[in-house]
Design a protein around this motif. Structure first.
Motif, PDB file in Angstrom:
ATOM      1  N   LEU A  18       0.879  -1.170   0.000  1.00  0.00           N
ATOM      2  CA  LEU A  18       0.000   0.000   0.000  1.00  0.00           C
ATOM      3  C   LEU A  18       0.912   1.213   0.000  1.00  0.00           C
ATOM      4  CD1 LEU A  18      -2.436  -1.106   2.828  1.00  0.00           C
ATOM      5  CD2 LEU A  18      -2.972  -0.973   0.405  1.00  0.00           C
ATOM      6  N   ARG A  19       0.737   2.102  -0.964  1.00  0.00           N
ATOM      7  CA  ARG A  19       1.536   3.329  -1.006  1.00  0.00           C
ATOM      8  C   ARG A  19       0.635   4.491  -0.598  1.00  0.00           C
ATOM      9  NH1 ARG A  19       6.434   2.205  -3.176  1.00  0.00           N
ATOM     10  NH2 ARG A  19       6.524   0.346  -4.490  1.00  0.00           N
ATOM     11  N   MET A  20       1.199   5.334   0.250  1.00  0.00           N
ATOM     12  CA  MET A  20       0.424   6.461   0.769  1.00  0.00           C
ATOM     13  C   MET A  20       1.104   7.773   0.425  1.00  0.00           C
ATOM     14  SD  MET A  20      -0.711   4.960   4.472  1.00  0.00           S
ATOM     15  CE  MET A  20      -1.973   6.208   4.688  1.00  0.00           C
ATOM     16  N   ARG A  21       0.288   8.777   0.264  1.00  0.00           N
ATOM     17  CA  ARG A  21       0.776  10.135   0.053  1.00  0.00           C
ATOM     18  C   ARG A  21      -0.206  11.076   0.732  1.00  0.00           C
ATOM     19  NH1 ARG A  21       2.362  10.339  -5.169  1.00  0.00           N
ATOM     20  NH2 ARG A  21       4.459   9.948  -4.429  1.00  0.00           N
ATOM     21  N   ASP A  22       0.304  11.956   1.554  1.00  0.00           N
ATOM     22  CA  ASP A  22      -0.514  12.939   2.268  1.00  0.00           C
ATOM     23  C   ASP A  22      -1.660  12.280   3.034  1.00  0.00           C
ATOM     24  OD1 ASP A  22       1.099  14.987   1.236  1.00  0.00           O
ATOM     25  OD2 ASP A  22      -0.143  15.157  -0.563  1.00  0.00           O
ATOM     26  N   GLY A  23      -1.358  11.126   3.662  1.00  0.00           N
ATOM     27  CA  GLY A  23      -2.346  10.459   4.496  1.00  0.00           C
ATOM     28  C   GLY A  23      -3.400   9.665   3.744  1.00  0.00           C
ATOM     29  N   ARG A  24      -3.251   9.523   2.437  1.00  0.00           N
ATOM     30  CA  ARG A  24      -4.233   8.791   1.629  1.00  0.00           C
ATOM     31  C   ARG A  24      -3.542   7.656   0.883  1.00  0.00           C
ATOM     32  NH1 ARG A  24      -9.103  11.683   0.699  1.00  0.00           N
ATOM     33  NH2 ARG A  24      -8.972  13.764   1.562  1.00  0.00           N
ATOM     34  N   ILE A  25      -4.262   6.549   0.718  1.00  0.00           N
ATOM     35  CA  ILE A  25      -3.746   5.431  -0.065  1.00  0.00           C
ATOM     36  C   ILE A  25      -3.833   5.808  -1.536  1.00  0.00           C
ATOM     37  CG2 ILE A  25      -4.106   3.018  -0.728  1.00  0.00           C
ATOM     38  CD1 ILE A  25      -5.227   2.580   2.118  1.00  0.00           C
ATOM     39  N   VAL A  26      -2.686   5.768  -2.227  1.00  0.00           N
ATOM     40  CA  VAL A  26      -2.658   6.109  -3.650  1.00  0.00           C
ATOM     41  C   VAL A  26      -2.513   4.873  -4.528  1.00  0.00           C
ATOM     42  CG1 VAL A  26      -1.855   8.472  -3.284  1.00  0.00           C
ATOM     43  CG2 VAL A  26      -0.180   6.641  -3.620  1.00  0.00           C
ATOM     44  N   SER A  27      -2.077   3.743  -3.946  1.00  0.00           N
ATOM     45  CA  SER A  27      -2.057   2.495  -4.695  1.00  0.00           C
ATOM     46  C   SER A  27      -2.093   1.311  -3.731  1.00  0.00           C
ATOM     47  CB  SER A  27      -0.831   2.391  -5.614  1.00  0.00           C
ATOM     48  OG  SER A  27       0.347   2.228  -4.864  1.00  0.00           O
ATOM     49  N   ASP A  28      -2.625   0.212  -4.229  1.00  0.00           N
ATOM     50  CA  ASP A  28      -2.739  -1.025  -3.451  1.00  0.00           C
ATOM     51  C   ASP A  28      -2.423  -2.158  -4.414  1.00  0.00           C
ATOM     52  OD1 ASP A  28      -3.471  -3.266  -1.994  1.00  0.00           O
ATOM     53  OD2 ASP A  28      -5.445  -2.494  -1.415  1.00  0.00           O
ATOM     54  N   GLU A  29      -1.238  -2.748  -4.286  1.00  0.00           N
ATOM     55  CA  GLU A  29      -0.784  -3.769  -5.228  1.00  0.00           C
ATOM     56  C   GLU A  29      -0.556  -5.092  -4.512  1.00  0.00           C
ATOM     57  OE1 GLU A  29       2.784  -2.185  -6.907  1.00  0.00           O
ATOM     58  OE2 GLU A  29       1.856  -0.237  -7.275  1.00  0.00           O
ATOM     59  N   ARG A  30      -1.101  -6.170  -5.068  1.00  0.00           N
ATOM     60  CA  ARG A  30      -0.864  -7.512  -4.538  1.00  0.00           C
ATOM     61  C   ARG A  30       0.206  -8.153  -5.405  1.00  0.00           C
ATOM     62  NH1 ARG A  30      -1.804 -10.229  -0.374  1.00  0.00           N
ATOM     63  NH2 ARG A  30      -3.860  -9.347  -0.071  1.00  0.00           N
ATOM     64  N   ALA A  31       1.344  -8.543  -4.793  1.00  0.00           N
ATOM     65  CA  ALA A  31       2.460  -9.119  -5.536  1.00  0.00           C
ATOM     66  C   ALA A  31       2.535 -10.630  -5.377  1.00  0.00           C
ATOM     67  CB  ALA A  31       3.767  -8.483  -5.082  1.00  0.00           C
ATOM     68  N   ALA A  32       1.854 -11.182  -4.368  1.00  0.00           N
ATOM     69  CA  ALA A  32       1.877 -12.628  -4.133  1.00  0.00           C
ATOM     70  C   ALA A  32       0.629 -13.007  -3.349  1.00  0.00           C
ATOM     71  CB  ALA A  32       3.127 -13.027  -3.363  1.00  0.00           C
ATOM     72  N   ALA A  33       0.246 -14.269  -3.457  1.00  0.00           N
ATOM     73  CA  ALA A  33      -0.918 -14.765  -2.728  1.00  0.00           C
ATOM     74  C   ALA A  33      -0.671 -14.710  -1.224  1.00  0.00           C
ATOM     75  CB  ALA A  33      -1.220 -16.199  -3.152  1.00  0.00           C
ATOM     76  N   VAL A  34      -1.727 -14.518  -0.468  1.00  0.00           N
ATOM     77  CA  VAL A  34      -1.625 -14.440   0.986  1.00  0.00           C
ATOM     78  C   VAL A  34      -0.951 -15.689   1.549  1.00  0.00           C
ATOM     79  CG1 VAL A  34      -2.955 -14.342   3.130  1.00  0.00           C
ATOM     80  CG2 VAL A  34      -3.604 -12.904   1.197  1.00  0.00           C
ATOM     81  N   ALA A  35      -1.334 -16.853   1.062  1.00  0.00           N
ATOM     82  CA  ALA A  35      -0.806 -18.110   1.605  1.00  0.00           C
ATOM     83  C   ALA A  35       0.528 -18.520   0.989  1.00  0.00           C
ATOM     84  CB  ALA A  35      -1.821 -19.224   1.405  1.00  0.00           C
ATOM     85  N   GLY A  36       0.993 -17.813  -0.012  1.00  0.00           N
ATOM     86  CA  GLY A  36       2.231 -18.199  -0.698  1.00  0.00           C
ATOM     87  C   GLY A  36       3.453 -17.508  -0.132  1.00  0.00           C
ATOM     88  N   PRO A  37       4.605 -17.812  -0.718  1.00  0.00           N
ATOM     89  CA  PRO A  37       5.847 -17.159  -0.283  1.00  0.00           C
ATOM     90  C   PRO A  37       5.910 -15.722  -0.785  1.00  0.00           C
ATOM     91  CG  PRO A  37       6.268 -18.589  -2.155  1.00  0.00           C
ATOM     92  CD  PRO A  37       4.832 -18.788  -1.777  1.00  0.00           C
ATOM     93  N   PRO A  38       6.801 -14.912  -0.201  1.00  0.00           N
ATOM     94  CA  PRO A  38       6.965 -13.533  -0.683  1.00  0.00           C
ATOM     95  C   PRO A  38       7.411 -13.522  -2.143  1.00  0.00           C
ATOM     96  CG  PRO A  38       8.161 -13.884   1.370  1.00  0.00           C
ATOM     97  CD  PRO A  38       7.664 -15.213   0.919  1.00  0.00           C
ATOM     98  N   PRO A  39       7.181 -12.431  -2.850  1.00  0.00           N
ATOM     99  CA  PRO A  39       7.516 -12.369  -4.277  1.00  0.00           C
ATOM    100  C   PRO A  39       8.966 -12.701  -4.593  1.00  0.00           C
ATOM    101  CG  PRO A  39       6.474 -10.321  -3.571  1.00  0.00           C
ATOM    102  CD  PRO A  39       6.619 -11.192  -2.367  1.00  0.00           C
ATOM    103  N   ARG A  40       9.894 -12.333  -3.760  1.00  0.00           N
ATOM    104  CA  ARG A  40      11.308 -12.609  -4.042  1.00  0.00           C
ATOM    105  C   ARG A  40      11.641 -14.089  -3.920  1.00  0.00           C
ATOM    106  NH1 ARG A  40      15.138  -7.769  -1.880  1.00  0.00           N
ATOM    107  NH2 ARG A  40      14.268  -6.184  -3.224  1.00  0.00           N
ATOM    108  N   HIS A  41      10.705 -14.885  -3.390  1.00  0.00           N
ATOM    109  CA  HIS A  41      10.943 -16.304  -3.213  1.00  0.00           C
ATOM    110  C   HIS A  41      10.208 -17.142  -4.252  1.00  0.00           C
ATOM    111  CE1 HIS A  41      13.095 -16.111   0.640  1.00  0.00           C
ATOM    112  NE2 HIS A  41      12.418 -15.004   0.780  1.00  0.00           N
ATOM    113  N   THR A  42       9.447 -16.501  -5.103  1.00  0.00           N
ATOM    114  CA  THR A  42       8.726 -17.260  -6.129  1.00  0.00           C
ATOM    115  C   THR A  42       9.590 -17.350  -7.372  1.00  0.00           C
ATOM    116  OG1 THR A  42       7.640 -15.232  -6.882  1.00  0.00           O
ATOM    117  CG2 THR A  42       6.436 -16.585  -5.296  1.00  0.00           C
TER     118      THR A  42
END
Length: 106
Positions: free
Chosen positions: A76-100
């Motif tokens: 989640l990227r924020m600017r001035d107290g507001r969410i400006v983007s929300d990106e999912r890079a890997a499944a909740v149950a899976g490994p982090p993106p750098r491990h896939t």
């Protein structure tokens, strides 16, 4: 209310390496955990977070470092107290993106 526990060994911004995690945390909130660390220590901290996450813990990392953010399953990227983007890079149950493994190229 329950007592707050910290992984840090000193005051915020002190650059102290993290200590052992508290027993059975459900949620770990890490505010700039790698900000004052060298790249080797950063890798170790992120590996610790991976282990905690693989054990079923939720790890929330607040960072200004893109390479740390790229390690996350969701950013989640924020600017001035507001969410400006929300990106999912890997499944909740899976490994982090750098491990896939990268997708095979045809």
């Amino acid at each position: 209310p329950p007592a707050r526990r910290s992984l840090g060994g000193g005051p915020p911004g002190g650059g102290a390496p993290p200590g052992p995690p508290p027993p059975d945390p459900v949620l770990l909130l890490a505010d700039e955990p790698t900000g004052a660390l060298d790249s080797h220590s950063t890798t170790e901290v992120l590996a610790l977070f991976d282990e905690l996450n693989a054990a079923g813990r939720t790890v929330v990392v607040i960072t200004h470092e893109d390479d740390v953010a790229e390690h996350a399953k969701r950013v989640l990227r924020m600017r001035d107290g507001r969410i400006v983007s929300d990106e999912r890079a890997a499944a909740v149950a899976g490994p982090p993106p750098r491990h896939t493994a990268p997708a095979a190229q045809p």
